[in-house]
Design a protein around this motif. Structure first.
Motif, PDB file in Angstrom:
ATOM      1  N   PHE A  59       0.839  -1.202   0.000  1.00  9.59           N
ATOM      2  CA  PHE A  59       0.000   0.000   0.000  1.00  9.59           C
ATOM      3  C   PHE A  59       0.873   1.252   0.000  1.00  9.59           C
ATOM      4  O   PHE A  59       0.623   2.198  -0.755  1.00  9.59           O
ATOM      5  N   SER A  60       1.922   1.252   0.811  1.00 10.14           N
ATOM      6  CA  SER A  60       2.851   2.393   0.829  1.00 10.14           C
ATOM      7  C   SER A  60       3.503   2.593  -0.533  1.00 10.14           C
ATOM      8  O   SER A  60       3.740   3.720  -0.956  1.00 10.14           O
ATOM      9  N   GLU A  61       3.789   1.486  -1.217  1.00 12.33           N
ATOM     10  CA  GLU A  61       4.355   1.584  -2.572  1.00 12.33           C
ATOM     11  C   GLU A  61       3.359   2.249  -3.520  1.00 12.33           C
ATOM     12  O   GLU A  61       3.759   3.059  -4.367  1.00 12.33           O
ATOM     13  N   LYS A  62       2.076   1.917  -3.395  1.00 17.30           N
ATOM     14  CA  LYS A  62       1.049   2.561  -4.227  1.00 17.30           C
ATOM     15  C   LYS A  62       0.985   4.062  -3.932  1.00 17.30           C
ATOM     16  O   LYS A  62       0.825   4.878  -4.837  1.00 17.30           O
ATOM     17  N   VAL A  63       1.110   4.423  -2.659  1.00  8.28           N
ATOM     18  CA  VAL A  63       1.117   5.839  -2.272  1.00  8.28           C
ATOM     19  C   VAL A  63       2.324   6.525  -2.900  1.00  8.28           C
ATOM     20  O   VAL A  63       2.202   7.618  -3.469  1.00  8.28           O
ATOM     21  N   PHE A  64       3.482   5.891  -2.820  1.00  7.80           N
ATOM     22  CA  PHE A  64       4.709   6.438  -3.393  1.00  7.80           C
ATOM     23  C   PHE A  64       4.555   6.645  -4.902  1.00  7.80           C
ATOM     24  O   PHE A  64       4.912   7.699  -5.432  1.00  7.80           O
ATOM     25  N   GLU A  65       3.994   5.644  -5.583  1.00 11.58           N
ATOM     26  CA  GLU A  65       3.769   5.746  -7.030  1.00 11.58           C
ATOM     27  C   GLU A  65       2.830   6.903  -7.360  1.00 11.58           C
ATOM     28  O   GLU A  65       3.042   7.640  -8.317  1.00 11.58           O
ATOM     29  N   SER A  66       1.781   7.052  -6.565  1.00  8.85           N
ATOM     30  CA  SER A  66       0.832   8.129  -6.845  1.00  8.85           C
ATOM     31  C   SER A  66       1.477   9.497  -6.614  1.00  8.85           C
ATOM     32  O   SER A  66       1.183  10.442  -7.345  1.00  8.85           O
ATOM     33  N   LEU A  67       2.367   9.601  -5.638  1.00 11.58           N
ATOM     34  CA  LEU A  67       3.087  10.868  -5.431  1.00 11.58           C
ATOM     35  C   LEU A  67       3.985  11.182  -6.621  1.00 11.58           C
ATOM     36  O   LEU A  67       4.057  12.324  -7.060  1.00 11.58           O
ATOM     37  N   ASN A  68       4.662  10.187  -7.123  1.00 10.95           N
ATOM     38  CA  ASN A  68       5.541  10.401  -8.274  1.00 10.95           C
ATOM     39  C   ASN A  68       4.767  10.751  -9.533  1.00 10.95           C
ATOM     40  O   ASN A  68       5.260  11.478 -10.381  1.00 10.95           O
ATOM     41  N   THR A  69       3.533  10.270  -9.642  1.00 13.09           N
ATOM     42  CA  THR A  69       2.714  10.528 -10.817  1.00 13.09           C
ATOM     43  C   THR A  69       1.961  11.850 -10.729  1.00 13.09           C
ATOM     44  O   THR A  69       1.853  12.574 -11.716  1.00 13.09           O
ATOM     45  N   HIS A  70       1.453  12.190  -9.543  1.00  7.42           N
ATOM     46  CA  HIS A  70       0.533  13.320  -9.406  1.00  7.42           C
ATOM     47  C   HIS A  70       1.068  14.476  -8.570  1.00  7.42           C
ATOM     48  O   HIS A  70       0.304  15.359  -8.186  1.00  7.42           O
ATOM     49  N   SER A  71       2.349  14.493  -8.282  1.00  7.75           N
ATOM     50  CA  SER A  71       2.877  15.571  -7.446  1.00  7.75           C
ATOM     51  C   SER A  71       4.377  15.714  -7.690  1.00  7.75           C
ATOM     52  O   SER A  71       5.019  14.809  -8.208  1.00  7.75           O
ATOM     53  N   ASN A  72       4.919  16.837  -7.302  1.00 11.92           N
ATOM     54  CA  ASN A  72       6.369  17.058  -7.384  1.00 11.92           C
ATOM     55  C   ASN A  72       6.978  16.779  -6.019  1.00 11.92           C
ATOM     56  O   ASN A  72       7.425  17.675  -5.319  1.00 11.92           O
ATOM     57  N   ALA A  73       6.989  15.519  -5.635  1.00 10.87           N
ATOM     58  CA  ALA A  73       7.416  15.136  -4.295  1.00 10.87           C
ATOM     59  C   ALA A  73       8.931  15.007  -4.203  1.00 10.87           C
ATOM     60  O   ALA A  73       9.575  14.471  -5.092  1.00 10.87           O
ATOM     61  N   ASN A  74       9.466  15.460  -3.087  1.00 11.66           N
ATOM     62  CA  ASN A  74      10.866  15.293  -2.743  1.00 11.66           C
ATOM     63  C   ASN A  74      11.041  13.850  -2.276  1.00 11.66           C
ATOM     64  O   ASN A  74      10.298  13.378  -1.422  1.00 11.66           O
ATOM     65  N   LEU A  75      12.009  13.120  -2.817  1.00 19.24           N
ATOM     66  CA  LEU A  75      12.162  11.702  -2.499  1.00 19.24           C
ATOM     67  C   LEU A  75      12.370  11.439  -1.015  1.00 19.24           C
ATOM     68  O   LEU A  75      11.802  10.504  -0.461  1.00 19.24           O
ATOM     69  N   LYS A  76      13.157  12.263  -0.349  1.00 18.21           N
ATOM     70  CA  LYS A  76      13.409  12.056   1.085  1.00 18.21           C
ATOM     71  C   LYS A  76      12.117  12.262   1.878  1.00 18.21           C
ATOM     72  O   LYS A  76      11.747  11.428   2.706  1.00 18.21           O
ATOM     73  N   CYS A  78       9.123  12.201   0.726  1.00 19.95           N
ATOM     74  CA  CYS A  78       8.149  11.221   0.251  1.00 19.95           C
ATOM     75  C   CYS A  78       8.282   9.919   1.030  1.00 19.95           C
ATOM     76  O   CYS A  78       7.281   9.313   1.427  1.00 19.95           O
ATOM     77  N   GLY A  79       9.487   9.480   1.269  1.00 19.49           N
ATOM     78  CA  GLY A  79       9.717   8.260   2.049  1.00 19.49           C
ATOM     79  C   GLY A  79       9.200   8.377   3.464  1.00 19.49           C
ATOM     80  O   GLY A  79       8.557   7.466   3.994  1.00 19.49           O
ATOM     81  N   LEU A  80       9.463   9.509   4.103  1.00 20.40           N
ATOM     82  CA  LEU A  80       8.958   9.744   5.458  1.00 20.40           C
ATOM     83  C   LEU A  80       7.431   9.778   5.474  1.00 20.40           C
ATOM     84  O   LEU A  80       6.792   9.243   6.378  1.00 20.40           O
ATOM     85  N   PHE A  81       6.856  10.404   4.471  1.00 19.58           N
ATOM     86  CA  PHE A  81       5.405  10.496   4.356  1.00 19.58           C
ATOM     87  C   PHE A  81       4.787   9.107   4.226  1.00 19.58           C
ATOM     88  O   PHE A  81       3.792   8.787   4.882  1.00 19.58           O
ATOM     89  N   CYS A  82       5.362   8.269   3.414  1.00 23.59           N
ATOM     90  CA  CYS A  82       4.812   6.919   3.194  1.00 23.59           C
ATOM     91  C   CYS A  82       4.834   6.084   4.469  1.00 23.59           C
ATOM     92  O   CYS A  82       4.037   5.153   4.614  1.00 23.59           O
ATOM     93  N   ASN A  83       5.704   6.421   5.406  1.00 29.91           N
ATOM     94  CA  ASN A  83       5.784   5.682   6.668  1.00 29.91           C
ATOM     95  C   ASN A  83       4.561   5.877   7.566  1.00 29.91           C
ATOM     96  O   ASN A  83       4.359   5.090   8.483  1.00 29.91           O
ATOM     97  N   ILE A  84       3.761   6.904   7.341  1.00 29.13           N
ATOM     98  CA  ILE A  84       2.593   7.125   8.199  1.00 29.13           C
ATOM     99  C   ILE A  84       1.371   6.354   7.715  1.00 29.13           C
ATOM    100  O   ILE A  84       0.323   6.398   8.337  1.00 29.13           O
ATOM    101  N   PHE A  85       1.519   5.605   6.620  1.00 30.08           N
ATOM    102  CA  PHE A  85       0.413   4.840   6.049  1.00 30.08           C
ATOM    103  C   PHE A  85       0.418   3.403   6.526  1.00 30.08           C
ATOM    104  O   PHE A  85       1.472   2.800   6.685  1.00 30.08           O
ATOM    105  N   SER A  86      -0.766   2.872   6.719  1.00 27.36           N
ATOM    106  CA  SER A  86      -0.938   1.433   6.892  1.00 27.36           C
ATOM    107  C   SER A  86      -2.208   1.043   6.151  1.00 27.36           C
ATOM    108  O   SER A  86      -2.950   1.911   5.678  1.00 27.36           O
ATOM    109  N   TYR A  87      -2.440  -0.249   6.054  1.00 30.71           N
ATOM    110  CA  TYR A  87      -3.545  -0.723   5.237  1.00 30.71           C
ATOM    111  C   TYR A  87      -4.400  -1.712   6.010  1.00 30.71           C
ATOM    112  O   TYR A  87      -3.886  -2.505   6.796  1.00 30.71           O
ATOM    113  N   HIS A  88      -5.697  -1.627   5.767  1.00 34.86           N
ATOM    114  CA  HIS A  88      -6.634  -2.574   6.362  1.00 34.86           C
ATOM    115  C   HIS A  88      -7.549  -3.090   5.258  1.00 34.86           C
ATOM    116  O   HIS A  88      -8.332  -2.321   4.703  1.00 34.86           O
TER     117      HIS A  88
END
Length: 147
Positions: A59-76, A78-88
């Motif tokens: 799920f975090s990988e999907k979030v990362f992909e969506s950031l790369n596709t739909h935003s100008n995210a900073n990689l560092k 972006c990684g920290l941001f993806c850490n706040i996600f979990s999936y149910h």
């Protein structure tokens, strides 16, 4: 004297329909920009709720992909941001999936040592609202799990 409200309240943000297009195109970039500008609470967790069979990592990988596709995210950042996600994994119609979600929310509160705010976001078609509301009321909002 004016009372100042704290904006640093522990919060869990639950997103129904977390694997859909609205999440990828709109919700993830918007939350990322808030994260990047340090506008989210220190204790902030995002739980995606959807039918797909995913792990927290995929799920975090999907979030990362969506950031790369739909935003100008900073990689560092972006990684920290993806850490706040979990999936149910859950089906909107299955009450047991909401019971399991309530247990997950309780675990987060116990880990943090506080009763956090819970925000529910519906990235789903309107015809799903009634089912989700009924199941939330039956299992989470008035659950003895939080007593």
């Amino acid at each position: 004297m004016k009372k100042v409200l704290s904006r640093n309240i522990p919060t869990v943000f639950i997103i129904f329909g977390a694997t859909g297009d609205v999440m990828a195109r709109k919700v993830v970039p918007a939350l990322y920009h808030l994260f990047e500008k340090k506008k989210l609470p220190d204790m902030f967790k995002i739980i995606g709720f959807s039918r797909q069979d995913l792990t927290d990592e995929t799920f975090s990988e999907k979030v990362f992909e969506s950031l790369n596709t739909h935003s100008n995210a900073n990689l560092k950042t972006c990684g920290l941001f993806c850490n706040i996600f979990s999936y149910h994994k859950g089906d909107f119609n299955n009450v047991e999936d909401y019971v399991d979600l309530a247990k997950k929310l309780k675990e987060i509160d116990e880990k943090w040592g506080v009763c956090s705010n819970k925000l529910f976001y519906f990235a789903v078609p309107p015809q799903s609202y009634e089912t989700i509301f009924k199941n939330l009321i039956a299992t989470i909002l008035f659950s003895s799990i939080f007593v």
